[in-house]
Design a protein around this motif. Structure first.
Motif, PDB file in Angstrom:
ATOM      1  N   THR A  56       0.771  -1.291  -0.026  1.00 47.87           N
ATOM      2  CA  THR A  56      -0.018   0.012  -0.020  1.00 47.87           C
ATOM      3  C   THR A  56       0.878   1.371  -0.132  1.00 47.87           C
ATOM      4  O   THR A  56       0.546   2.148  -0.791  1.00 47.87           O
ATOM      5  CB  THR A  56      -1.045   0.170   1.222  1.00 47.87           C
ATOM      6  N   LEU A  57       1.661   1.328   0.706  1.00 43.29           N
ATOM      7  CA  LEU A  57       2.789   2.423   1.021  1.00 43.29           C
ATOM      8  C   LEU A  57       3.818   2.772  -0.130  1.00 43.29           C
ATOM      9  O   LEU A  57       3.926   3.931  -0.570  1.00 43.29           O
ATOM     10  CB  LEU A  57       3.456   2.496   2.234  1.00 43.29           C
ATOM     11  N   GLU A  58       4.438   1.732  -0.575  1.00 40.87           N
ATOM     12  CA  GLU A  58       5.499   1.607  -1.575  1.00 40.87           C
ATOM     13  C   GLU A  58       4.599   1.500  -2.775  1.00 40.87           C
ATOM     14  O   GLU A  58       4.792   2.541  -3.860  1.00 40.87           O
ATOM     15  CB  GLU A  58       6.549   0.839  -1.447  1.00 40.87           C
ATOM     16  N   GLU A  59       3.999   0.565  -3.247  1.00 41.62           N
ATOM     17  CA  GLU A  59       3.339   0.350  -4.585  1.00 41.62           C
ATOM     18  C   GLU A  59       2.322   1.218  -4.789  1.00 41.62           C
ATOM     19  O   GLU A  59       2.392   1.840  -6.066  1.00 41.62           O
ATOM     20  CB  GLU A  59       2.780  -0.951  -4.395  1.00 41.62           C
ATOM     21  N   VAL A  60       1.442   1.650  -3.930  1.00 37.57           N
ATOM     22  CA  VAL A  60       0.215   2.500  -4.480  1.00 37.57           C
ATOM     23  C   VAL A  60       0.553   3.926  -4.030  1.00 37.57           C
ATOM     24  O   VAL A  60       0.590   4.801  -4.916  1.00 37.57           O
ATOM     25  CB  VAL A  60      -0.800   2.196  -3.549  1.00 37.57           C
ATOM     26  N   ALA A  61       1.146   4.188  -2.888  1.00 38.43           N
ATOM     27  CA  ALA A  61       1.019   5.637  -2.407  1.00 38.43           C
ATOM     28  C   ALA A  61       2.377   6.333  -3.175  1.00 38.43           C
ATOM     29  O   ALA A  61       2.428   7.565  -3.254  1.00 38.43           O
ATOM     30  CB  ALA A  61       1.110   5.895  -1.035  1.00 38.43           C
ATOM     31  N   ILE A  62       3.427   5.422  -3.422  1.00 39.30           N
ATOM     32  CA  ILE A  62       4.626   6.143  -3.879  1.00 39.30           C
ATOM     33  C   ILE A  62       4.632   5.725  -5.356  1.00 39.30           C
ATOM     34  O   ILE A  62       4.589   6.743  -6.380  1.00 39.30           O
ATOM     35  CB  ILE A  62       5.672   5.599  -3.326  1.00 39.30           C
ATOM     36  N   MET A  63       4.623   4.563  -6.055  1.00 31.26           N
ATOM     37  CA  MET A  63       4.903   4.167  -7.473  1.00 31.26           C
ATOM     38  C   MET A  63       3.744   4.481  -8.142  1.00 31.26           C
ATOM     39  O   MET A  63       3.808   5.211  -9.256  1.00 31.26           O
ATOM     40  CB  MET A  63       5.412   2.620  -7.432  1.00 31.26           C
ATOM     41  N   LEU A  64       2.916   3.867  -7.832  1.00 32.52           N
ATOM     42  CA  LEU A  64       1.429   4.091  -8.766  1.00 32.52           C
ATOM     43  C   LEU A  64       0.863   5.542  -8.728  1.00 32.52           C
ATOM     44  O   LEU A  64       0.580   6.248  -9.759  1.00 32.52           O
ATOM     45  CB  LEU A  64       0.283   3.340  -8.370  1.00 32.52           C
ATOM     46  N   ALA A  65       1.392   6.342  -7.650  1.00 28.03           N
ATOM     47  CA  ALA A  65       0.881   7.907  -7.610  1.00 28.03           C
ATOM     48  C   ALA A  65       1.854   8.573  -8.519  1.00 28.03           C
ATOM     49  O   ALA A  65       1.489   9.476  -9.114  1.00 28.03           O
ATOM     50  CB  ALA A  65       1.170   8.321  -6.249  1.00 28.03           C
ATOM     51  N   ALA A  66       3.310   8.204  -8.364  1.00 36.12           N
ATOM     52  CA  ALA A  66       4.125   8.850  -9.517  1.00 36.12           C
ATOM     53  C   ALA A  66       3.857   8.336 -11.004  1.00 36.12           C
ATOM     54  O   ALA A  66       3.940   9.403 -11.729  1.00 36.12           O
ATOM     55  CB  ALA A  66       5.538   8.280  -9.040  1.00 36.12           C
ATOM     56  N   ASP A  67       3.254   7.292 -11.086  1.00 33.87           N
ATOM     57  CA  ASP A  67       2.917   7.030 -12.585  1.00 33.87           C
ATOM     58  C   ASP A  67       1.740   7.825 -13.054  1.00 33.87           C
ATOM     59  O   ASP A  67       1.573   8.258 -14.041  1.00 33.87           O
ATOM     60  CB  ASP A  67       2.562   5.614 -12.651  1.00 33.87           C
ATOM     61  N   PHE A  68       0.859   7.935 -12.018  1.00 32.79           N
ATOM     62  CA  PHE A  68      -0.274   8.820 -12.435  1.00 32.79           C
ATOM     63  C   PHE A  68      -0.227  10.219 -12.633  1.00 32.79           C
ATOM     64  O   PHE A  68      -0.750  10.836 -13.496  1.00 32.79           O
ATOM     65  CB  PHE A  68      -1.634   8.521 -11.402  1.00 32.79           C
ATOM     66  N   ALA A  69       0.928  10.771 -11.660  1.00 32.90           N
ATOM     67  CA  ALA A  69       1.262  11.989 -11.842  1.00 32.90           C
ATOM     68  C   ALA A  69       1.887  12.467 -13.056  1.00 32.90           C
ATOM     69  O   ALA A  69       1.783  13.515 -13.867  1.00 32.90           O
ATOM     70  CB  ALA A  69       2.178  12.516 -10.789  1.00 32.90           C
ATOM     71  N   ALA A  70       2.748  11.538 -13.695  1.00 34.74           N
ATOM     72  CA  ALA A  70       3.231  11.587 -14.870  1.00 34.74           C
ATOM     73  C   ALA A  70       2.227  11.794 -16.177  1.00 34.74           C
ATOM     74  O   ALA A  70       2.406  12.417 -17.204  1.00 34.74           O
ATOM     75  CB  ALA A  70       4.038  10.284 -15.363  1.00 34.74           C
ATOM     76  N   ARG A  71       0.996  11.274 -15.978  1.00 34.58           N
ATOM     77  CA  ARG A  71      -0.241  11.435 -16.761  1.00 34.58           C
ATOM     78  C   ARG A  71      -0.779  12.741 -16.543  1.00 34.58           C
ATOM     79  O   ARG A  71      -2.029  12.581 -16.948  1.00 34.58           O
ATOM     80  CB  ARG A  71      -1.019   9.975 -16.947  1.00 34.58           C
ATOM     81  N   GLY A  72      -0.510  13.394 -15.825  1.00 30.65           N
ATOM     82  CA  GLY A  72      -1.025  14.724 -15.381  1.00 30.65           C
ATOM     83  C   GLY A  72      -2.431  14.551 -14.399  1.00 30.65           C
ATOM     84  O   GLY A  72      -3.066  15.446 -14.064  1.00 30.65           O
TER      85      GLY A  72
END
Length: 329
Positions: free
Chosen positions: A282-298
């Motif tokens: 939850t903390l690394e995969e979702v809140a960090i990695m997936l959040a960064a990927d989604f941010a890269a898409r605006g």
């Protein structure tokens, strides 16, 4: 003193009945050696990986563990708390909170893999004169790869009267606690355009063989959405943490987020109600990695924490345990 020893002596409640919250487990430290020990125990469980040992063990020891342990240790280091692994910290605190709700039983915690060891704790409880053990796996949804593995250890424990809680995916108090946590988070941070439920994944062949996990995930998400009064198009369900090349439950959380971004959704709230407490997934995969990927898409991904050791979570689990104990009498 071993972790399981201090754990078992933490409560002075009734000596003959123990309620044990059992979680998956975690490395003892965010380093390569500790992660390798943990992954080795975890991935040796036939419930987790059911491949032929002739094929799996060489692959595990000569490829997967050498290649992945250091990388996974780096991930753990990014979320490690001053007190230790988040999963270990929150599980211990949750057991302490449930103990306050259940003064007539000893409430303890254990890990299926790692420390405090579930198998060792059962042996210790028997030596201390405990007669009955209720195992409450911290998996709201049942799977043969998780809950059943906890049951395997329980069934092998001699000299104890035991009972296993199979799931609590539709328990009203638990559903209400998750829904309320989402509502409060949105009140404080503002409401996202969409709510995404992210559950841990499972190989599709497990579901094809009759594992009830995906059906229970769907039932949990729908009950929580209904408690929040959400329209059908205001939420989606996805599965995360895919491992290996075979087909897993779909849609993947990463694909779900990509689809939302493609639709022009820019603010997504993500909750992971298959996890009792926050952890690497939850903390690394979702809140960090997936959040960064989604941010890269605006977009902006706002992760809603697990229930952890909240009073509502402790109250819900205590109520579940109390019903199980009453039915046992």
């Amino acid at each position: 003193m071993p972790a399981h020893a201090s754990n078992a002596e933490a409560s002075t409640a009734a000596a003959d009945t123990a309620v044990v919250l059992v979680n998956l487990g975690t490395p003892d430290a965010p380093n390569t050696a500790a992660v390798r020990r943990y992954l080795s125990e975890f991935l040796h469980d036939r419930r987790v990986v059911d491949l032929s040992r002739w094929l799996w063990c060489p692959l595990l020891h000569f490829a997967i563990l050498p290649l992945r342990s250091g990388k996974v240790a780096h991930k753990y280091a990014s979320i490690w708390l001053p007190e230790g692994s988040p999963l270990a910290v929150y599980t211990r605190r949750l057991a302490e909170a449930v103990q306050r709700e259940l003064p007539d039983a000893r409430v303890l915690h254990a890990m299926r893999y790692g420390q405090p060891s579930w198998k060792q704790l059962l042996a210790q409880l028997r030596e201390q004169g405990v007669r009955r053990v209720l195992a409450l796996p911290l998996y709201p949804q049942f799977s043969t790869s998780t809950t059943a593995s906890v049951g395997d250890v329980l069934q092998a424990a001699a000299g104890l009267d035991t009972r296993l809680l199979h799931d609590y995916h539709a328990d009203p108090a638990w559903v209400g606690a998750v829904a309320d946590s989402i509502h409060r988070h949105r009140q404080h941070h503002g409401e996202g355009e969409h709510l995404l439920f992210s559950f841990h994944g499972l190989p599709q062949r497990f579901a094809d063989a009759g594992d009830p996990y995906p059906r229970q995930c769907e039932a949990s998400a729908r009950a929580i959405a209904q408690a929040l009064g959400l329209a059908e198009d205001a939420w989606t369900l996805c599965y995360q943490s895919r491992f290996g090349r075979e087909r897993w439950l779909e849609p993947a959380t990463s694909d779900g987020l990509n689809a939302l971004a493609a639709r022009g959704v820019r603010k997504v709230d993500v909750v992971a109600p298959g996890f009792a407490v926050d952890c690497l997934e939850t903390l690394e995969e979702v809140a960090i990695m997936l959040a960064a990927d989604f941010a890269a898409r605006g977009g902006e991904l706002r992760y809603i924490p697990c229930l952890n050791d909240s009073p509502a979570h402790a109250s819900a689990l205590a109520g579940i345990a109390r019903r199980e104990l009453d039915a046992w009498n």
